[in-house]
Enzyme design. Structure first.
Site, PDB file in Angstrom:
ATOM      1  N   SER A 151       0.232  -4.479  -5.699  1.00  0.00           N
ATOM      2  CA  SER A 151       1.325  -4.217  -4.768  1.00  0.00           C
ATOM      3  C   SER A 151       0.984  -4.868  -3.442  1.00  0.00           C
ATOM      4  O   SER A 151      -0.200  -5.110  -3.138  1.00  0.00           O
ATOM      5  CB  SER A 151       1.496  -2.703  -4.568  1.00  0.00           C
ATOM      6  OG  SER A 151       2.331  -2.415  -3.462  1.00  0.00           O
ATOM      7  N   TYR A 165      -2.274   5.466  -2.801  1.00  0.00           N
ATOM      8  CA  TYR A 165      -1.656   4.291  -3.416  1.00  0.00           C
ATOM      9  C   TYR A 165      -2.274   3.000  -2.888  1.00  0.00           C
ATOM     10  O   TYR A 165      -2.631   2.107  -3.671  1.00  0.00           O
ATOM     11  CB  TYR A 165      -0.153   4.308  -3.146  1.00  0.00           C
ATOM     12  CG  TYR A 165       0.611   3.260  -3.910  1.00  0.00           C
ATOM     13  CD1 TYR A 165       0.864   3.408  -5.270  1.00  0.00           C
ATOM     14  CD2 TYR A 165       1.099   2.112  -3.271  1.00  0.00           C
ATOM     15  CE1 TYR A 165       1.576   2.447  -5.979  1.00  0.00           C
ATOM     16  CE2 TYR A 165       1.810   1.152  -3.974  1.00  0.00           C
ATOM     17  CZ  TYR A 165       2.045   1.326  -5.324  1.00  0.00           C
ATOM     18  OH  TYR A 165       2.748   0.372  -6.025  1.00  0.00           O
TER      19      TYR A 165
END
Length: 264
Positions: A151, A165
């Site tokens: 990501s 995350y």
């Protein structure tokens, strides 16, 4: 390799691909892309109904599909998914690890169990599946393609409770780079696709013409040189590139599908 037919470098017809997290947003993109390109697919996910739906869609497009209702959440499970792929199609040529999760909370409000669950889903599962696929690909002796999902948050922080995350995706980047170096001589390439926001069931609200969505979207778009949010097809091209021999000289790379978000 002749350049007289450069499109042949992207040919993955007949290749055996394992996609985990196939019922998720990126997993479905991967399934549709590789099915349309002629791969034989093992689709794995923990959510049975959407797994069956995407498997049926891929079969309708003409692909051979074997579905497994399982998550790669242990050594045994990861090894079993690779073994299931070999059992179904005789080999594993492509691994796409699209399984993962996020839990959002400020650090002073997040408990260790929640943090660890994100790390397990995003990091440990990527490592376990990469290990299982590497072992089999080495036995086959024909190289292979491993594609992980990172990501933009593996590179950039986020103010809204993304410590778990961001840490997990930074770790995926580290796995990608380390394995790219380690496996270079074997013909197995390891790369990661790192999207920013793209259209999915989880982000659909950001595409709506509401006051809240418009405010959030405009704030985000101020950082995106392309001036729009991502669409599923924006991930299809990078995936096909990394899954095909067109990327044979690329390994250990993080490919940002982000409209230029991380460039500035």
């Amino acid at each position: 390799m002749s350049l007289s037919n450069p499109l042949s470098m992207f040919d993955v017809k007949g290749k055996a691909a394992l996609i985990t997290g196939a019922s998720g947003a990126f997993g479905m993109v991967a399934a549709r892309t590789l099915a349309g390109a002629g791969c034989k697919l093992v689709l794995a996910a923990g959510n049975l109904a959407p797994l069956s739906e995407i498997a049926g869609e891929c079969r309708a497009s003409g692909a051979e599909v074997h579905e497994v209702n399982a998550r790669p959440n242990s050594e045994k499970a990861a090894d079993a998914l690779v073994a299931e792929t070999v059992k179904a199609f005789g080999a594993i040529d492509i691994l796409v690890v699209a399984s993962g999760m996020n839990k959002v909370a400020k650090i002073d409000e997040m408990d260790l169990t929640a943090f660890q669950s994100v790390m397990d889903a995003n990091v440990t599962q990527s490592w376990l599946l990469s290990r299982a696929a590497t072992r089999q690909m080495k036995v086959q002796g024909m190289g292979g393609k491993i594609v992980l999902v990172s990501s933009a948050r593996g590179l950039l922080g986020h103010p809204a409770g993304y410590t778990a995350y961001c840490a997990s995706k930074a770790a995926v980047d580290g796995i990608t780079k380390a394995l790219g170096c380690e496996l270079g001589p074997t013909g197995i390439t390891v790369n990661a696709i790192a999207p920013t926001v793209f259209r999915s069931p989880l982000t659909a609200w950001m595409y709506e013409e509401t006051e809240q969505a418009t405010a959030v979207r405009n704030g985000f778009l101020a950082r995106v040189p392309k001036g729009r949010l991502g669409e599923p097809e924006d991930l299809a091209g990078p995936l096909l590139f990394l899954a095909s021999r067109a990327s044979d000289f690329y390994t250990g790379h993080i490919l940002y599908a982000d409209g230029g978000y991380t460039a500035g």
